[in-house]
Design an enzyme around this catalytic site. Structure first.
Site, PDB file in Angstrom:
ATOM      1  N   ASP A  13      -0.440 -33.027  29.053  1.00  0.00           N
ATOM      2  CA  ASP A  13      -1.137 -32.782  30.320  1.00  0.00           C
ATOM      3  C   ASP A  13      -0.397 -33.348  31.534  1.00  0.00           C
ATOM      4  O   ASP A  13      -1.016 -33.795  32.495  1.00  0.00           O
ATOM      5  CB  ASP A  13      -2.578 -33.356  30.280  1.00  0.00           C
ATOM      6  CG  ASP A  13      -3.367 -32.766  29.126  1.00  0.00           C
ATOM      7  OD1 ASP A  13      -3.170 -31.581  28.823  1.00  0.00           O
ATOM      8  OD2 ASP A  13      -4.186 -33.498  28.535  1.00  0.00           O
ATOM      9  N   LYS A  16       3.145 -29.569  32.859  1.00  0.00           N
ATOM     10  CA  LYS A  16       4.326 -28.808  32.418  1.00  0.00           C
ATOM     11  C   LYS A  16       4.301 -27.372  32.929  1.00  0.00           C
ATOM     12  O   LYS A  16       5.317 -26.834  33.373  1.00  0.00           O
ATOM     13  CB  LYS A  16       4.414 -28.808  30.878  1.00  0.00           C
ATOM     14  CG  LYS A  16       4.655 -30.175  30.274  1.00  0.00           C
ATOM     15  CD  LYS A  16       4.633 -30.139  28.758  1.00  0.00           C
ATOM     16  CE  LYS A  16       3.257 -29.950  28.163  1.00  0.00           C
ATOM     17  NZ  LYS A  16       2.350 -31.099  28.291  1.00  0.00           N
ATOM     18  N   LYS A  18       2.992 -26.103  35.528  1.00  0.00           N
ATOM     19  CA  LYS A  18       3.284 -25.971  36.953  1.00  0.00           C
ATOM     20  C   LYS A  18       4.803 -25.918  37.171  1.00  0.00           C
ATOM     21  O   LYS A  18       5.305 -25.127  37.964  1.00  0.00           O
ATOM     22  CB  LYS A  18       2.688 -27.160  37.721  1.00  0.00           C
ATOM     23  CG  LYS A  18       2.754 -26.988  39.215  1.00  0.00           C
ATOM     24  CD  LYS A  18       2.322 -28.244  39.939  1.00  0.00           C
ATOM     25  CE  LYS A  18       2.376 -28.060  41.427  1.00  0.00           C
ATOM     26  NZ  LYS A  18       1.117 -27.553  41.991  1.00  0.00           N
ATOM     27  N   ALA A  39      -2.514 -26.812  22.796  1.00  0.00           N
ATOM     28  CA  ALA A  39      -1.990 -26.904  24.162  1.00  0.00           C
ATOM     29  C   ALA A  39      -2.932 -26.212  25.143  1.00  0.00           C
ATOM     30  O   ALA A  39      -3.624 -25.253  24.780  1.00  0.00           O
ATOM     31  CB  ALA A  39      -0.612 -26.263  24.237  1.00  0.00           C
ATOM     32  N   GLY A  40      -2.930 -26.694  26.355  1.00  0.00           N
ATOM     33  CA  GLY A  40      -3.706 -26.042  27.412  1.00  0.00           C
ATOM     34  C   GLY A  40      -2.880 -26.070  28.674  1.00  0.00           C
ATOM     35  O   GLY A  40      -2.788 -27.093  29.330  1.00  0.00           O
ATOM     36  N   ARG A 143       5.011 -26.598   1.706  1.00  0.00           N
ATOM     37  CA  ARG A 143       5.658 -25.330   1.372  1.00  0.00           C
ATOM     38  C   ARG A 143       4.685 -24.332   0.746  1.00  0.00           C
ATOM     39  O   ARG A 143       5.019 -23.618  -0.194  1.00  0.00           O
ATOM     40  CB  ARG A 143       6.875 -25.571   0.466  1.00  0.00           C
ATOM     41  CG  ARG A 143       7.942 -26.366   1.186  1.00  0.00           C
ATOM     42  CD  ARG A 143       8.940 -26.973   0.266  1.00  0.00           C
ATOM     43  NE  ARG A 143       8.334 -27.992  -0.577  1.00  0.00           N
ATOM     44  CZ  ARG A 143       9.020 -28.759  -1.413  1.00  0.00           C
ATOM     45  NH1 ARG A 143      10.314 -28.610  -1.531  1.00  0.00           N
ATOM     46  NH2 ARG A 143       8.402 -29.653  -2.148  1.00  0.00           N
ATOM     47  N   GLN A 224       2.353 -30.466  24.492  1.00  0.00           N
ATOM     48  CA  GLN A 224       2.067 -31.877  24.228  1.00  0.00           C
ATOM     49  C   GLN A 224       3.104 -32.765  24.942  1.00  0.00           C
ATOM     50  O   GLN A 224       3.641 -32.355  25.953  1.00  0.00           O
ATOM     51  CB  GLN A 224       2.027 -32.180  22.716  1.00  0.00           C
ATOM     52  CG  GLN A 224       0.777 -31.624  22.021  1.00  0.00           C
ATOM     53  CD  GLN A 224       0.869 -30.150  21.693  1.00  0.00           C
ATOM     54  OE1 GLN A 224       1.832 -29.713  21.095  1.00  0.00           O
ATOM     55  NE2 GLN A 224      -0.130 -29.383  22.061  1.00  0.00           N
ATOM     56  N   THR A 299      -8.129 -29.065  29.294  1.00  0.00           N
ATOM     57  CA  THR A 299      -8.105 -27.614  29.433  1.00  0.00           C
ATOM     58  C   THR A 299      -8.583 -26.942  28.148  1.00  0.00           C
ATOM     59  O   THR A 299      -9.208 -25.893  28.163  1.00  0.00           O
ATOM     60  CB  THR A 299      -6.652 -27.150  29.713  1.00  0.00           C
ATOM     61  OG1 THR A 299      -6.179 -27.856  30.849  1.00  0.00           O
ATOM     62  CG2 THR A 299      -6.575 -25.668  29.985  1.00  0.00           C
ATOM     63  N   GLY A 302     -12.217 -29.614  27.256  1.00  0.00           N
ATOM     64  CA  GLY A 302     -13.132 -30.012  28.329  1.00  0.00           C
ATOM     65  C   GLY A 302     -13.456 -31.501  28.340  1.00  0.00           C
ATOM     66  O   GLY A 302     -14.237 -31.960  29.167  1.00  0.00           O
ATOM     67  N   ARG A 305     -10.450 -36.968  30.451  1.00  0.00           N
ATOM     68  CA  ARG A 305      -9.237 -37.656  30.012  1.00  0.00           C
ATOM     69  C   ARG A 305      -9.311 -39.136  30.389  1.00  0.00           C
ATOM     70  O   ARG A 305      -9.846 -39.474  31.436  1.00  0.00           O
ATOM     71  CB  ARG A 305      -8.006 -37.022  30.665  1.00  0.00           C
ATOM     72  CG  ARG A 305      -7.781 -35.602  30.220  1.00  0.00           C
ATOM     73  CD  ARG A 305      -6.565 -34.979  30.913  1.00  0.00           C
ATOM     74  NE  ARG A 305      -6.431 -33.571  30.556  1.00  0.00           N
ATOM     75  CZ  ARG A 305      -6.054 -32.616  31.405  1.00  0.00           C
ATOM     76  NH1 ARG A 305      -5.744 -32.915  32.639  1.00  0.00           N
ATOM     77  NH2 ARG A 305      -5.959 -31.361  30.997  1.00  0.00           N
ATOM     78  N   LYS A 331       1.498 -34.621  40.429  1.00  0.00           N
ATOM     79  CA  LYS A 331       0.201 -35.159  40.858  1.00  0.00           C
ATOM     80  C   LYS A 331       0.284 -36.464  41.659  1.00  0.00           C
ATOM     81  O   LYS A 331      -0.599 -37.320  41.578  1.00  0.00           O
ATOM     82  CB  LYS A 331      -0.731 -35.307  39.650  1.00  0.00           C
ATOM     83  CG  LYS A 331      -1.055 -33.944  39.014  1.00  0.00           C
ATOM     84  CD  LYS A 331      -2.030 -34.044  37.902  1.00  0.00           C
ATOM     85  CE  LYS A 331      -3.390 -33.470  38.283  1.00  0.00           C
ATOM     86  NZ  LYS A 331      -4.283 -33.309  37.115  1.00  0.00           N
TER      87      LYS A 331
END
Ligand code: IMO
Ligand code: MG
Length: 411
Positions: A13, A16, A18, A39-40, A143, A224, A299, A302, A305, A331
């Site tokens: 988060d 990335k 952006k 991922a979000g 495997r 990640q 993302t 919800g 964080r 940010k």
């Protein structure tokens, strides 16, 4: 053309997507190489806000070609949903998106097991996104996983294979005392996707090398972040893929010399979603300030964080493992309005000052930050497009990080 790699330098988060969005115009192709729907990646564009999970966010640009490469674990049901949602909003990706035949398939038993295992963990709960990532990578390394190539099998063989894989998963599901999944239902659901998915499945190792040969400029979109890496992260509170530079190679089939530029993404403060040690965490008003001002809610899930100050020890570790050529600091504007800004410059461990990032979550848990305080800035840093126009103390903050990390901060 050597490829550009975008890597998260913290606990995910970092923003990335952006940076991918910003760099995409200088590239022709975008590749996701690890992870999956955990991922979000959010992109805010003229057409609105887009949240990507498995499809590379760089595909938002018309004409860009994209790949879900061999290092990924692909949830075919969610993948088609994501693809259709994009199409529904006027982003046509069919014809310019390919999925590796060697990528692993996330099946319902993986998601079921992911949640079962989390439910059984007590203190050691990881805070998994529940997308089946861990169990799918387990099957890969055992495997015994299903690969995207299996969607190319003749119908009957594919049907049997899916049922076998579900039966295999059910044996583990039953160990945990849970009811088995219906193999017939999973097979039917997957068979219904076969026609959609099969045409997209190709040998992406060859495809990517062909693009390289044609001079296409490739951007690798990491998911990640460094501290969630299965080998180098805060194990066991990590994800199950390689989110560091090594994963960019094994996850695509590109070689070391094919990479020309490694861009590390670091947020101007730190966040973590999910459990595990977090030395600079702020469990107070300032933490809440960062969460509110930074919109720090997951993302994918919800969840709010966890927020804290910038951790220079962890960032230096990311620079060491990933070898960033440059850093994008995101940010920064979220810090605007704070009287004082702190950064963690070292840890104190059992009464001793340490400068390195310790291996293992249990040791990190015992570390407390050694702080350095910097003056904040009142004016918003938002809207400033040039370094020179930032408030002086904001420039000071950036310059200090740059000096201590010995890597240029270029965005
Ligand atoms: P992006 O790409 C932040 C975290 C989860 C959990 C741990 C393991 O948006 O930066 P998993 O579902 O992978 O087994 O969960 O990893 N996690 C992330 N945190 N950003 C992400 O992705 C994440 N993907 C997984 O919260 O702590
Ligand atoms: Mg995210």
């Amino acid at each position: 053309m050597p490829a550009t790699v975008i890597l998260g330098g913290q606990w995910g988060d970092e923003g990335k997507a952006k940076v991918v969005d910003y760099l995409m115009p200088g590239h022709d192709a975008v590749v996701r190489f690890q992870g999956g729907a955990n991922a979000g990646h959010t992109v805010v564009s003229d057409q609105g806000t887009f949240k990507f999970h498995q499809i590379p966010s760089g595909l938002l640009y018309p004409g860009v070609i994209g790949v879900l490469a061999n290092g990924m674990v692909v949830d075919p049901v969610a993948f088609i949903e994501e693809l259709e949602a994009l199409t529904g909003r006027g982003i046509e990706v069919e014809g310019r998106l390919f999925v590796s035949s060697a990528a692993q398939v996330v099946m319902p038993q993986h998601k079921f097991l992911d949640n079962l295992l989390e439910g059984e963990r007590d203190k050691g709960r990881i805070g998994s996104t529940g997308k089946g990532i861990g169990p799918t990578y387990s099957d890969k390394h055992r495997r015994s996983g299903m690969r995207m190539a299996d969607f190319l099998l003749p119908k009957e063989r594919l049907h049997d294979l899916i049922e076998e894989k579900v039966a295999d998963g059910n044996r583990r599901v039953q160990i945990h005392g849970a009811p088995p999944l219906s193999a017939g239902k999973v097979a039917a659901d997957f068979m219904a996707l076969r026609e959609r998915i099969a045409p997209l499945v190709v040998d992406t190792q060859r495809l990517i090398h062909r693009w390289k040969g044609e001079g296409k400029r490739i951007l690798l979109e990491g998911a990640q972040g460094m501290l969630l890496d299965i080998d180098h992260g805060t194990y066991p509170f990590v994800t199950s893929s390689s989110c560091t530079i090594g994963g960019a190679l094994t996850g695509t089939g590109l070689g070391l010399r094919d990479i020309g530029r490694v861009v590390g993404i670091l947020k101007a403060y730190t966040t973590r979603v999910g459990n595990g040690p977090f030395p600079t965490e702020l469990d107070d008003q300032t933490g809440q300030y960062l969460r509110d001002h930074g919109g720090e809610y997951g993302t994918t899930t919800g969840r709010p964080r966890r927020c804290g100050w910038f951790d220079l020890v962890a960032a230096r570790y990311a620079v060491m493992i990933d070898g960033f050529d440059e850093i994008a600091l995101t940010k920064l504007d979220v810090l605007s309005g704070l009287e004082t800004i702190r950064i963690c410059v070292a840890y104190e461990l059992d009464g001793e000052r340490i400068e390195h990032f310790p291996q293992g979550a249990d040791i990190l848990e015992r570390c407390t930050p050694v702080w350095e305080d910097l003056p904040g800035w009142k004016e918003g840093a938002l809207g400033h497009r040039r370094f020179d126009s930032l408030p002086e103390t904001a420039r000071g903050y950036i310059e200090l990080l740059e000096r201590r990390l010995v890597v240029p901060i270029t965005f």
